[in-house]
Write a protein that holds these residues in place. Sequence first.
Motif, PDB file in Angstrom:
ATOM      1  N   UNK A 291       0.817  -1.217   0.000  1.00 12.58           N
ATOM      2  CA  UNK A 291       0.000   0.000   0.000  1.00 12.58           C
ATOM      3  C   UNK A 291       0.852   1.269   0.000  1.00 12.58           C
ATOM      4  N   UNK A 292       2.146   1.149  -0.217  1.00  7.46           N
ATOM      5  CA  UNK A 292       3.046   2.307  -0.193  1.00  7.46           C
ATOM      6  C   UNK A 292       3.036   2.926  -1.593  1.00  7.46           C
ATOM      7  N   UNK A 293       2.108   3.838  -1.839  1.00  2.52           N
ATOM      8  CA  UNK A 293       1.868   4.342  -3.194  1.00  2.52           C
ATOM      9  C   UNK A 293       2.586   5.658  -3.498  1.00  2.52           C
ATOM     10  N   UNK A 294       2.647   6.563  -2.546  1.00  2.42           N
ATOM     11  CA  UNK A 294       3.187   7.904  -2.809  1.00  2.42           C
ATOM     12  C   UNK A 294       4.638   8.009  -2.338  1.00  2.42           C
ATOM     13  N   UNK A 295       5.300   9.062  -2.799  1.00  2.00           N
ATOM     14  CA  UNK A 295       6.664   9.316  -2.346  1.00  2.00           C
ATOM     15  C   UNK A 295       6.688   9.582  -0.838  1.00  2.00           C
ATOM     16  N   UNK A 296       5.682  10.265  -0.329  1.00  2.00           N
ATOM     17  CA  UNK A 296       5.626  10.534   1.111  1.00  2.00           C
ATOM     18  C   UNK A 296       5.477   9.238   1.907  1.00  2.00           C
ATOM     19  N   UNK A 297       4.596   8.356   1.435  1.00  2.00           N
ATOM     20  CA  UNK A 297       4.422   7.063   2.112  1.00  2.00           C
ATOM     21  C   UNK A 297       5.705   6.247   2.032  1.00  2.00           C
ATOM     22  N   UNK A 298       6.411   6.325   0.898  1.00  2.00           N
ATOM     23  CA  UNK A 298       7.684   5.616   0.748  1.00  2.00           C
ATOM     24  C   UNK A 298       8.716   6.172   1.718  1.00  2.00           C
ATOM     25  N   UNK A 299       8.777   7.495   1.839  1.00  2.00           N
ATOM     26  CA  UNK A 299       9.708   8.116   2.784  1.00  2.00           C
ATOM     27  C   UNK A 299       9.435   7.605   4.202  1.00  2.00           C
ATOM     28  N   UNK A 300       8.162   7.617   4.604  1.00  2.00           N
ATOM     29  CA  UNK A 300       7.805   7.159   5.948  1.00  2.00           C
ATOM     30  C   UNK A 300       8.167   5.686   6.149  1.00  2.00           C
ATOM     31  N   UNK A 301       7.935   4.875   5.129  1.00  3.64           N
ATOM     32  CA  UNK A 301       8.252   3.440   5.186  1.00  3.64           C
ATOM     33  C   UNK A 301       9.761   3.228   5.362  1.00  3.64           C
TER      34      UNK A 301
END
Length: 180
Positions: A43-53
């Motif tokens: 569910x890691x779709x956006x760059x922001x979500x990727x950064x947080x992950x």
Amino acid sequence: MHPRTAPDYLAGYPPDLAAQVRKLIEEDRLGDLLLKKYPQTHAVRSDRALYDYVQALKDEFLRNAGQLSKVAYDSKLHVIQHALGTHTRVSRVQGGKLKAKCEIRVAAVFRDMPPEFLRMIVVHELAHIREREHDKAFYQLCRHMEPDYHQLEFDLRAYLCHLDTTGRPLWRAAADTPKP
């Protein structure tokens, strides 16, 4: 200008193992095996979500490694460098201080893959923060962060062979998947 040849994702593996993967692709069975083993996308779709992950993994395993300045999906990465992820470290002088920036870019193809494959590539790029070379210490760190690192890397490489050969992705974004 020379035409680009597709990368051999299984270079370095025993020839009989690479032959088994190629046979599964020829028999159109590799996709089904991978889908059975890895049925869902992350569910890691956006760059922001990727950064947080990525930051969460870094905080868990590499707390003293410094701050990440940028983490993003990169649509040009796979095509240009035959790389699945990159890490860069840039040092700049600001006033009287030396500031270091660390960036991680993940190939956009990972947006539509299983969570295990995303974790494997993120672990790989995070390991480069501590270990620059692909040596014994590097792979020990990868296995520390992801015990199944080597199996995941092999399965990912097998999938990339499937994708290069057939042109058919196995996973789609959750929004693209038809609902039953």
